[in-house]
Scaffold this active site. Structure first.
Site, PDB file in Angstrom:
ATOM      1  N   CYS A  42     -23.653  62.360 -34.706  1.00  0.00           N
ATOM      2  CA  CYS A  42     -22.995  61.076 -34.478  1.00  0.00           C
ATOM      3  C   CYS A  42     -21.483  61.222 -34.335  1.00  0.00           C
ATOM      4  CB  CYS A  42     -23.323  60.114 -35.613  1.00  0.00           C
ATOM      5  SG  CYS A  42     -22.538  58.499 -35.424  1.00  0.00           S
ATOM      6  N   CYS A  47     -22.479  59.435 -31.114  1.00  0.00           N
ATOM      7  CA  CYS A  47     -22.028  58.037 -31.085  1.00  0.00           C
ATOM      8  C   CYS A  47     -20.520  57.870 -30.926  1.00  0.00           C
ATOM      9  CB  CYS A  47     -22.451  57.325 -32.373  1.00  0.00           C
ATOM     10  SG  CYS A  47     -24.109  57.684 -32.946  1.00  0.00           S
ATOM     11  N   LYS A  50     -18.942  59.397 -27.638  1.00  0.00           N
ATOM     12  CA  LYS A  50     -19.529  58.633 -26.525  1.00  0.00           C
ATOM     13  C   LYS A  50     -18.892  57.255 -26.423  1.00  0.00           C
ATOM     14  CE  LYS A  50     -22.964  56.200 -27.450  1.00  0.00           C
ATOM     15  NZ  LYS A  50     -24.282  55.823 -27.999  1.00  0.00           N
ATOM     16  N   TYR A 178     -31.574  55.809 -23.082  1.00  0.00           N
ATOM     17  CA  TYR A 178     -30.270  55.180 -23.311  1.00  0.00           C
ATOM     18  C   TYR A 178     -29.121  56.178 -23.189  1.00  0.00           C
ATOM     19  CZ  TYR A 178     -30.178  56.880 -28.181  1.00  0.00           C
ATOM     20  OH  TYR A 178     -30.146  57.669 -29.294  1.00  0.00           O
ATOM     21  N   GLU A 182     -26.184  55.518 -20.565  1.00  0.00           N
ATOM     22  CA  GLU A 182     -24.830  55.358 -21.085  1.00  0.00           C
ATOM     23  C   GLU A 182     -23.863  56.303 -20.384  1.00  0.00           C
ATOM     24  OE1 GLU A 182     -25.770  53.836 -25.651  1.00  0.00           O
ATOM     25  OE2 GLU A 182     -25.576  55.969 -25.244  1.00  0.00           O
ATOM     26  N   HIS A 435     -17.719  26.711 -28.411  1.00  0.00           N
ATOM     27  CA  HIS A 435     -17.417  26.503 -26.990  1.00  0.00           C
ATOM     28  C   HIS A 435     -15.924  26.691 -26.718  1.00  0.00           C
ATOM     29  CE1 HIS A 435     -18.053  24.858 -22.991  1.00  0.00           C
ATOM     30  NE2 HIS A 435     -16.968  24.100 -23.188  1.00  0.00           N
ATOM     31  N   GLU A 440     -22.646  30.940 -27.017  1.00  0.00           N
ATOM     32  CA  GLU A 440     -23.155  29.620 -27.362  1.00  0.00           C
ATOM     33  C   GLU A 440     -24.546  29.383 -26.765  1.00  0.00           C
ATOM     34  OE1 GLU A 440     -21.154  26.172 -25.515  1.00  0.00           O
ATOM     35  OE2 GLU A 440     -20.034  27.631 -24.317  1.00  0.00           O
TER      36      GLU A 440
END
Length: 452
Positions: A42, A47, A50, A178, A182, A435, A440
């Protein structure tokens, strides 16, 4: 029997360091062996680097959009060398923190390889043998390149990609998971010609089908040359580049070929089988619900068990191991409803069931909102975002959520709390919207778009 240590951890990644640190902090004698660099996949080759590359690759698009918003932007050239230099320093800083925190808690660290010699013994690379009441295997996973095609030795993996010395002009990424997707976004965002092969029919297998299709279309629209139903037949070195022949006859010449076709548990040569530890498919360490192997004194956490291969999961498993073994509080790590993010471009956040999984299990209602957010609409950018909820028609509980949008990873973390608590669609409806935001829409979807 007297032991050198109460706990000996093999592997200095997130799971191994967490288990070692909290056990030592409780007053137990703990040692840890790491043959590469503290921090594991990681921090050193996963992670963290990356995500920093994802940040770097997004600025070209941001600057182009800033110009459309009225800013006088003079876009310079990306300095790959400067970024690499700073990335290296950051990883060294993080590695130092991992080491300092572990040693500060009282962990004795051996910066060398260790192998299991028996239920209570490990042997270090220097030949010394250490005994321990408990052994924890936390060696993670490792990428691999299949050797089924000619020239496979010319490919690099995600372990090597951060060490590319100079910015390539072109790259072929093989894989549809993934990691592959990525890196396709990263290199494309850095202005590098990016080609992606995936032998399956659609990228991101195992994720929600509607989401997969939307991400695929967005990647292509952003400039990734994505080809599904295609695989590598042969690689051949040509001067400083690599010639690629595909299974469907397609040919190209690129600077690098990155294989991201999966990872295997990192157990090769660890001596586990000789010690009697049962291994499963791809060499994964077989464990029970408490991370214990068939040898009572040997445990394993993280990717080496091939349960849920995510850093936060490895950390939770390590904490559960500590509670079970050293606190007398049997604790099972919870592998249900885990929010996660895929840092594709656009970003994808998900938790719970896909639409396909849910409709095969029970009656469901599907709520979706796909639209151009305000920021895109203002400048004529056609890229859309997606908010999707999978709801049980009977209990009204939200079974799954899928978000494709900038900041989707941040949103799914917060949304994950509500879904983990068992929130119903009516709980979402009763929550006031913020908002104007994209998010939302999570509480504004009133009618299902389909039922199954």
């Amino acid at each position: 029997m007297a032991f050198d240590y109460d706990l000996f951890v093999i592997g200095g990644g997130s799971g191994g360091v967490r288990a070692a640190r909290i056990t030592a902090a409780d007053g137990h004698k703990v040692a840890l062996a790491e043959e590469f660099r503290m921090g594991g996949t990681c921090v050193i080759r996963g992670c963290v680097p990356k995500k920093l590359m994802v940040f770097a690759s997004g600025y070209a698009r941001s600057m182009a959009e800033a110009k459309q918003y009225g800013w006088d932007v003079r876009v310079g050239k990306f300095s790959y060398a400067d970024f690499q230099s700073k990335l290296k320093k950051e990883l060294e800083r993080l590695e130092g923190i991992y080491t300092k925190n572990a040693e500060g808690a009282g962990v004795e660290i051996f910066h060398q390889r260790a192998v299991v010699k028996g239920p209570h013994e490990v042997e270090l690379a220097d030949g010394s043998v250490k005994s321990a009441k408990h052994i924890l295997v936390a060696t993670g996973g490792t990428p691999f390149v299949p050797d089924t095609f000619e020239g496979h030795e010319l490919a690099i993996t995600s372990n090597d990609v951060f060490d590319i010395k100079k910015q390539p002009k072109s790259i072929l990424i093989v894989g549809g998971g993934y990691i592959a997707c990525e890196f396709a976004g990263i290199f494309n965002g850095l202005g590098i010609e990016t080609i992606q092969y995936y032998r399956g029919a659609q990228i991101l297998r195992g994720f929600d089908d509607e989401s997969r299709g939307m991400i695929s279309e967005a990647m292509i629209a952003r400039g990734v040359s994505l080809h599904v139903g295609r695989d590598v037949e042969r690689l051949e070195k040509r001067d400083d580049q690599i010639f690629v022949k595909a299974t469907d006859g397609h040919e190209c010449v690129v600077d690098h070929v990155l294989y991201a076709t999966g990872r295997k548990p990192n157990t090769k040569g660890l001596g586990l089988e000789d010690a009697g530890v049962k291994l499963g498919r791809w060499g994964k360490v077989e464990v029970d619900e408490y991370s214990q192997t068939n040898i009572p004194s040997i445990y394993a956490v993280g990717d080496v068990t091939d349960r849920v291969n995510l850093t936060p999961v490895a950390i939770r498993e390590a904490v559960a191991f500590h509670e079970t073994v050293f606190k007398g509080n049997p604790t099972k790590p919870d592998h249900t409803l885990i929010p996660t993010a895929v840092f594709t471009q656009p970003e994808y956040g998900t938790i719970g069931m896909t639409e396909e999984q849910a409709r095969d299990d029970r009656p469901i209602q599907v709520y979706t909102a796909a639209f151009r957010p305000m920021q895109n609409a203002f400048i004529g950018n056609d890229e859309r975002v997606l908010f999707k909820l999978i709801v049980c028609a009977e209990s009204r509980k939200v079974l799954g959520a899928h978000i494709i949008a900038p900041g989707a990873g941040e949103m799914i973390q917060v949304l994950g709390v509500a879904i983990k608590m068992g929130a119903t669609k009516e709980d979402f409806d009763a929550t006031m919207a913020v908002h104007p935001t994209m998010a939302e829409e999570i509480v504004l979807m009133k009618e299902p778009v389909r039922k199954a």
